[in-house]
Design a protein around this motif. Structure first.
Motif, PDB file in Angstrom:
ATOM      1  N   LEU B 387       2.966  -1.195   5.543  1.00 29.44           N
ATOM      2  CA  LEU B 387       2.671  -1.805   4.246  1.00 29.44           C
ATOM      3  C   LEU B 387       3.403  -1.078   3.123  1.00 29.44           C
ATOM      4  O   LEU B 387       3.907  -1.709   2.186  1.00 29.44           O
ATOM      5  N   THR B 388       3.480   0.240   3.232  1.00 29.15           N
ATOM      6  CA  THR B 388       4.215   1.003   2.228  1.00 29.15           C
ATOM      7  C   THR B 388       5.674   0.542   2.157  1.00 29.15           C
ATOM      8  O   THR B 388       6.235   0.368   1.064  1.00 29.15           O
ATOM      9  N   VAL B 389       6.271   0.328   3.322  1.00 29.90           N
ATOM     10  CA  VAL B 389       7.667  -0.124   3.343  1.00 29.90           C
ATOM     11  C   VAL B 389       7.779  -1.554   2.800  1.00 29.90           C
ATOM     12  O   VAL B 389       8.690  -1.884   2.054  1.00 29.90           O
ATOM     13  N   LYS B 390       6.813  -2.388   3.161  1.00 28.58           N
ATOM     14  CA  LYS B 390       6.813  -3.773   2.664  1.00 28.58           C
ATOM     15  C   LYS B 390       6.750  -3.799   1.128  1.00 28.58           C
ATOM     16  O   LYS B 390       7.485  -4.549   0.461  1.00 28.58           O
ATOM     17  N   LEU B 391       5.871  -2.990   0.573  1.00 29.28           N
ATOM     18  CA  LEU B 391       5.725  -2.997  -0.877  1.00 29.28           C
ATOM     19  C   LEU B 391       6.957  -2.393  -1.550  1.00 29.28           C
ATOM     20  O   LEU B 391       7.358  -2.832  -2.635  1.00 29.28           O
ATOM     21  N   ALA B 392       7.562  -1.412  -0.901  1.00 32.50           N
ATOM     22  CA  ALA B 392       8.814  -0.861  -1.434  1.00 32.50           C
ATOM     23  C   ALA B 392       9.894  -1.938  -1.428  1.00 32.50           C
ATOM     24  O   ALA B 392      10.666  -2.077  -2.377  1.00 32.50           O
ATOM     25  N   ALA B 393       9.918  -2.724  -0.360  1.00 30.19           N
ATOM     26  CA  ALA B 393      10.895  -3.816  -0.281  1.00 30.19           C
ATOM     27  C   ALA B 393      10.651  -4.834  -1.377  1.00 30.19           C
ATOM     28  O   ALA B 393      11.595  -5.336  -2.004  1.00 30.19           O
ATOM     29  N   ASP B 394       9.389  -5.152  -1.615  1.00 35.88           N
ATOM     30  CA  ASP B 394       9.072  -6.113  -2.683  1.00 35.88           C
ATOM     31  C   ASP B 394       9.621  -5.630  -4.018  1.00 35.88           C
ATOM     32  O   ASP B 394       9.934  -6.424  -4.891  1.00 35.88           O
ATOM     33  N   LYS B 395       9.705  -4.334  -4.149  1.00 33.01           N
ATOM     34  CA  LYS B 395      10.166  -3.801  -5.421  1.00 33.01           C
ATOM     35  C   LYS B 395      11.676  -3.561  -5.456  1.00 33.01           C
ATOM     36  O   LYS B 395      12.302  -3.765  -6.489  1.00 33.01           O
ATOM     37  N   TYR B 396      12.246  -3.136  -4.353  1.00 33.72           N
ATOM     38  CA  TYR B 396      13.630  -2.649  -4.426  1.00 33.72           C
ATOM     39  C   TYR B 396      14.661  -3.427  -3.620  1.00 33.72           C
ATOM     40  O   TYR B 396      15.858  -3.288  -3.883  1.00 33.72           O
ATOM     41  N   SER B 397      14.237  -4.190  -2.637  1.00 30.66           N
ATOM     42  CA  SER B 397      15.243  -4.930  -1.868  1.00 30.66           C
ATOM     43  C   SER B 397      15.735  -6.120  -2.690  1.00 30.66           C
ATOM     44  O   SER B 397      14.949  -6.801  -3.332  1.00 30.66           O
ATOM     45  N   THR B 398      17.023  -6.359  -2.647  1.00 28.10           N
ATOM     46  CA  THR B 398      17.589  -7.302  -3.611  1.00 28.10           C
ATOM     47  C   THR B 398      17.586  -8.750  -3.156  1.00 28.10           C
ATOM     48  O   THR B 398      17.594  -9.655  -3.999  1.00 28.10           O
ATOM     49  N   ASP B 399      17.595  -9.014  -1.865  1.00 28.27           N
ATOM     50  CA  ASP B 399      17.861 -10.386  -1.421  1.00 28.27           C
ATOM     51  C   ASP B 399      16.856 -10.971  -0.442  1.00 28.27           C
ATOM     52  O   ASP B 399      16.666 -12.179  -0.405  1.00 28.27           O
ATOM     53  N   TYR B 400      16.276 -10.144   0.372  1.00 25.74           N
ATOM     54  CA  TYR B 400      15.433 -10.655   1.453  1.00 25.74           C
ATOM     55  C   TYR B 400      14.108  -9.896   1.472  1.00 25.74           C
ATOM     56  O   TYR B 400      14.067  -8.698   1.211  1.00 25.74           O
ATOM     57  N   PRO B 401      13.036 -10.612   1.813  1.00 24.86           N
ATOM     58  CA  PRO B 401      11.737  -9.928   1.864  1.00 24.86           C
ATOM     59  C   PRO B 401      11.508  -9.217   3.196  1.00 24.86           C
ATOM     60  O   PRO B 401      12.183  -9.486   4.190  1.00 24.86           O
TER      61      PRO B 401
END
Lengths: 468, 481
Positions: B387-401
């Motif tokens: 979940l920590t990685v998922k939420l980091a992705a929601d914040k910082y990944s630019t194109d894909y969830p």
């Protein structure tokens, strides 16, 4: 709370072990314990696509069932009658005063209840009664956490690359289409449906109805299973949220069988006024939270409001046609509009990868427990849902589970993630004249049925259901 | 026996959750903390700055560099050369404390690891090219259980490529999982009988099954992948970013640098290896500090049965947290806080169509999948790490969830999953998607750099952004101005 959820999860273990016992085993003839009959499988088998569709069809006779209209009030009566026909004798209603709409949405709103529109910045609705009745939800900011600026809109084009945020703390990526509530009765091309939706909002209190399956062992504890029976947009509110309402009614039907026993209680709640700002669910919490677990009369073994163990909401269950995609013209090239921007559209078919989205709210007080509850549902879906998988996300928002999320573990089941997908225009029927019976195919209805299978299986585990 | 045990293990999902509670109460083994709340997050601008150091072209260049060693099959000269090349790269990033670990793959009859059917469980015995045949045997196991999973397709595969490894590998593979694994690598994914829906890792299978690409290596590839497997021992390489205030604790980031299939193993798993190398590069940028340590591990022998990762745990678990020499503030093996694996990062073209073919393009709804194993002792803590990685992705990944799933399986995080929180990042869910043929290039000669488009590479980059930002938060990364 934890122990309840774990107990539920343990049920899965028991079933998997039962499955293991059926595997051929080489070598030692291990003593075969009598394989317990899979009561959950039996119950799930009682869900049928045609019955689900019939219930949903029944709801459409009341048009968009907009809160406070006669068609809305008639729908509440019809739902109660249906529930009683399943065998429930404990149907109850609560009555509440919906907030006065602050925004015009078509001429069906009498001028007397319309006030001048206040300055409406993104986050309306967070303050409880402030939710606008008709319009406004397109901005998507009505959710409890309200931390994000409006998600919808999206500008119509390929808004993709920016770090855009959606409601519920979600993140928007990829192609987006604008979303809005249809406020024009004449935008509905079907005259019959236009007529259905012609009545005004009748000022005054409105009702919502619920029935309860009483637990045999712990009648004083319950899960609440809900959906909202109201809609808007001058349509038949088939998907939003006839699909969730019919799901809850179908579950009520399956559990109504006197031969089906649950250790814990289950309440089937058909919220009203969701589109007005979660009005019915908020009223329920306000009126009934304090009554939890109180035996009345004393010594009777009766609990008018069993203690809440969790709340499971169902809202928009059928449409997962994927992200809006560029429209290819007859020349084989992506079409552009007058401004030179790419034209996007959503496929007419359910996508192959369609799934049921179970969401919890990471910013809620019960985030940890709600997440565990969500995964109980995912695993139940994997075992019992026949066609589509379940995915779990942390951004539950904009539905009736919101008022519960800081009180009990609360989750929602939907066709899409509300923030990242619905909010980005994945469902063109949402609050538009397209949300009518004829829009949907059996592949769509079947996604709703898979959500029903998921909730039924999980609920049966969580409440210790048995078939006598 | 292996079959039965794996089923019972699969049943332990709730038990796993309970066991987590128990494990955290017993004081014996090093008690990993849950990731949440153990470090105050650094100012978000530092995280964003670090994420900004990731570039598509650099990521691609590192992948390209790895593909010069062909499929990098464990124990071959090309595999050994790749280890040396990776070591040189890591040093060039400033990760100067590179270490190598030697191992000899254990003989895994009867499914000790249980994870891998294929890839020459007998270590050096597996001849190049046996990959397909060995894995077809998964379906043999399946046939034994009477489930007839994907049987036809897999048997076809065995006929095409079948080799001596088949029977032996069939035992190693958890038989009832054959639906995905067996059909997957051996042959086409045939239609499954309706009742068969169980995939690897406890997953459930839905929808259409795909077909392998069936590509054959050209002359260049044949030459590139010509060398035999040389006798063990084999080696893997890792380097470590030392934490400033907690050098004695670390997260382990991994990808596996070996592959199979007589191609370039570009997606499986140069894509994950390059991701880990890129993160090593960025965390060694001058001025970047982390409170906790990070180890960048390039596993070898994943395809042979998670060989290096298994050996790493065997050799180094007991060394955790020991200061050596005493008083030096040096910890050859910092205490493990979590393990994040990256394996097949780029290809998410969706579910196969009814005829088994796939879309030529990344699907617009592509995501990367963050999985933990519900059936592991650390299930709950692993779920939180995911979940920590998922939420980091929601914040910082630019194109894909990023999308969460509870069925992590068949990769190097597995040997860690009962010891510390362990997750994997992938292009697809391994059991439910990869297992039924969502990636036709998997273990094929078509797993080449040129097979993939920038949309594919970008999915890998988005996973890199997610892990980088999550690990920056978890280790308390800051940039000295």
């Amino acid at each position: 709370m934890r122990s309840k959820i774990l107990a539920g999860t343990a049920a899965i273990v028991i079933m998997v072990v039962a499955l293991a016992a059926q595997q051929p085993q080489q070598g030692q003839p291990a003593p075969q314990p009598p394989a317990p009959v899979d009561d959950i499988g039996t119950l799930v088998g009682r869900l049928e696509l045609e019955k689900y569709k019939a219930t949903l069809k029944g709801l459409t006779q009341f048009g968009d069932r907009r809160q406070g209209t006669k068609r809305n009030r008639d729908a509440v009566n019809w739902i109660q009658k249906q529930l009683e026909s399943y065998g429930y004798t404990n149907a109850e209603r609560i009555t509440y005063d919906p907030p006065v709409p602050t925004r015009e949405c078509g001429p069906s709103v009498p001028a007397s209840v319309v006030k001048p529109e206040p300055q409406r910045q993104g986050g309306a609705g967070g303050g409880g009664a402030a939710g606008a009745a008709g319009g406004g939800r397109a901005a998507g900011a009505a959710g409890g956490t309200g931390a994000r600026a409006g998600g919808g809109g999206g500008g119509g084009g390929n808004a993709g690359r920016g770090l855009a945020t959606g409601s519920g703390g979600s993140r928007l990526v990829g192609n987006r289409l604008p979303t809005s509530v249809n406020c024009d009765p004449m935008a509905q091309p079907d005259e019959r449906i236009r007529t259905l939706n012609s009545g005004p909002i009748i000022p005054g209190p409105v009702d919502e109805v619920y029935v309860t399956k009483i637990g045999t062992k712990y009648p004083n504890e319950m899960y609440i299973v809900g959906a909202h029976m109201d809609g808007h947009g001058y349509n038949e509110a088939v998907n939003d949220d006839g699909s969730g309402t019919a799901l809850v009614m179908e579950l009520a039907r399956v559990f109504a069988d006197p031969k089906v026993e649950t250790e814990r209680s289950i309440r089937f709640a058909l919220w009203n006024g969701e589109e007005g700002g979660l009005n019915g669910a908020r009223a329920y919490v306000a009126q009934r939270q304090a009554l939890q677990g109180i035996e009345n009369p004393k010594g009777s073994g009766k609990y008018p409001e069993p203690k809440w163990l969790g709340m499971i909401q169902h809202d928009m269950m059928m449409w997962d046609h994927g992200m809006p995609k560029p429209v290819i013209g007859p020349d084989g090239k992506p079409q552009v509009d007058a401004n030179g921007r790419g034209v996007l559209a959503v496929s007419k078919e359910q996508r192959l990868e369609a799934d049921v989205n179970v969401e919890f709210q990471i910013a809620s007080k019960f985030a940890d427990e709600a997440m565990k509850l969500a995964f109980v549902f995912k695993l139940a879906g994997e075992k019992y849902a026949t066609d589509y998988p379940v995915n779990v996300g942390p951004h539950m928002t904009n539905t009736d589970s919101g008022p519960f999320q800081d009180i009990v573990p609360a989750i929602s089941l939907r066709e899409n993630e509300r923030g990242a997908q619905t909010g980005a225009g994945w469902n063109p029927t949402w609050h538009t004249p397209l949300d009518v019976w004829t829009t949907f195919t059996d592949k769509d209805f079947r996604l709703g049925l898979n959500a029903a299978q998921t909730t039924l299986a999980a609920l049966a585990q969580l409440t210790g259901a048995k078939v006598k | 026996m292996a079959i039965r045990r794996s089923i019972v293990a699969a049943a332990g999902l709730a038990v796993g959750t309970v066991a987590v509670v128990a494990a955290t109460q017993s004081g014996g083994a090093p008690t990993p903390q849950t990731p949440a709340g153990q470090t105050q997050a650094p100012p978000p601008d530092d995280v964003a700055t670090l994420v900004g150091h990731l570039e598509l072209e650099k990521y691609k260049a590192t992948i390209k560099g790895l593909t010069q060693f062909g499929d990098r099959r464990e124990g071959t000269q090309r595999n050994r050369d790749a280890v040396a090349w990776i070591e040189a790269q890591l040093k060039s990033y400033g990760c100067s404390n590179v270490e190598r670990m030697q191992y000899t793959p254990a003989q895994r009859g009867g499914g000790g690891g249980g994870q891998r059917a294929g890839g020459g469980g007998g270590g050096a015995a597996g001849a190049a090219g046996a990959a397909g045949g060995a894995t077809a045997a998964g379906a043999v196991g399946a046939a034994q259980t009477g489930q007839r999973t994907g049987g036809q397709g897999a048997q076809t595969g065995a006929a095409q490529t079948g080799q001596a490894g088949a029977a032996q590998a069939g035992q190693a593979q958890a038989g009832q999982r054959g639906a995905g694994g067996g059909g997957g690598r051996g042959g086409n994914f045939g239609p499954l009988p309706a009742p068969v829906r169980t995939g690897e890792g406890g997953s459930t299978l839905y929808g259409n099954r795909g077909r392998r690409s069936g590509g054959t290596p050209d002359e260049r590839l044949k030459e590139l992948n010509a060398g035999p497997v040389l006798p063990p021992p084999f080696e893997m390489v890792y380097c470590t970013k030392i934490g400033t205030t907690r050098p004695d604790e670390m997260y382990i980031l991994g990808g596996h640098m070996d592959g199979i299939g007589n191609g370039e193993a570009a997606n499986d798993d140069a894509s994950g290896s390059a991701l880990v190398m890129e993160l090593a590069r960025i965390f060694h940028t001058p001025g970047v500090q982390t409170e906790r340590s990070i180890r960048f591990a390039l596993w070898n022998g994943e395809e042979g049965g998670l060989n290096a990762a298994t050996a790493y745990v065997e050799q180094r678990q007991k060394l955790q947290g020991i200061e050596e020499p005493k008083g030096s503030r040096r910890y050859p093996e910092p205490r493990w806080l979590g393990m994040i694996q990256h394996d097949m990062m780029m290809f998410d073209h969706g579910m196969p169509r009814a005829d088994g073919t796939l879309g030529p393009e990344q699907r617009p709804e592509a995501d990367f999948n963050i999985e933990w194993q519900n059936n592991s002792k650390m299930a709950e803590a692993s779920m939180k790490l995911a979940l920590t990685v998922k939420l980091a992705a929601d914040k910082y990944s630019t194109d894909y969830p990023g999308t969460l799933g509870p069925h992590m399986t068949n990769t190097d995080s597995r040997p860690f999953q009962d010891i510390i929180p362990a997750i994997s990042l992938r292009e697809n869910e391994r059991g439910m998607h990869t297992g039924v043929g969502w990636n036709p290039h998997w273990h094929q000669a078509t797993d080449l750099f040129t097979t993939f488009s920038d949309k594919d590479f970008r999915l890998g980059l988005n996973a890199a952004q997610a892990t980088l930002s999550a690990i920056a938060q978890l280790t308390g990364a800051t940039i000295k101005k």
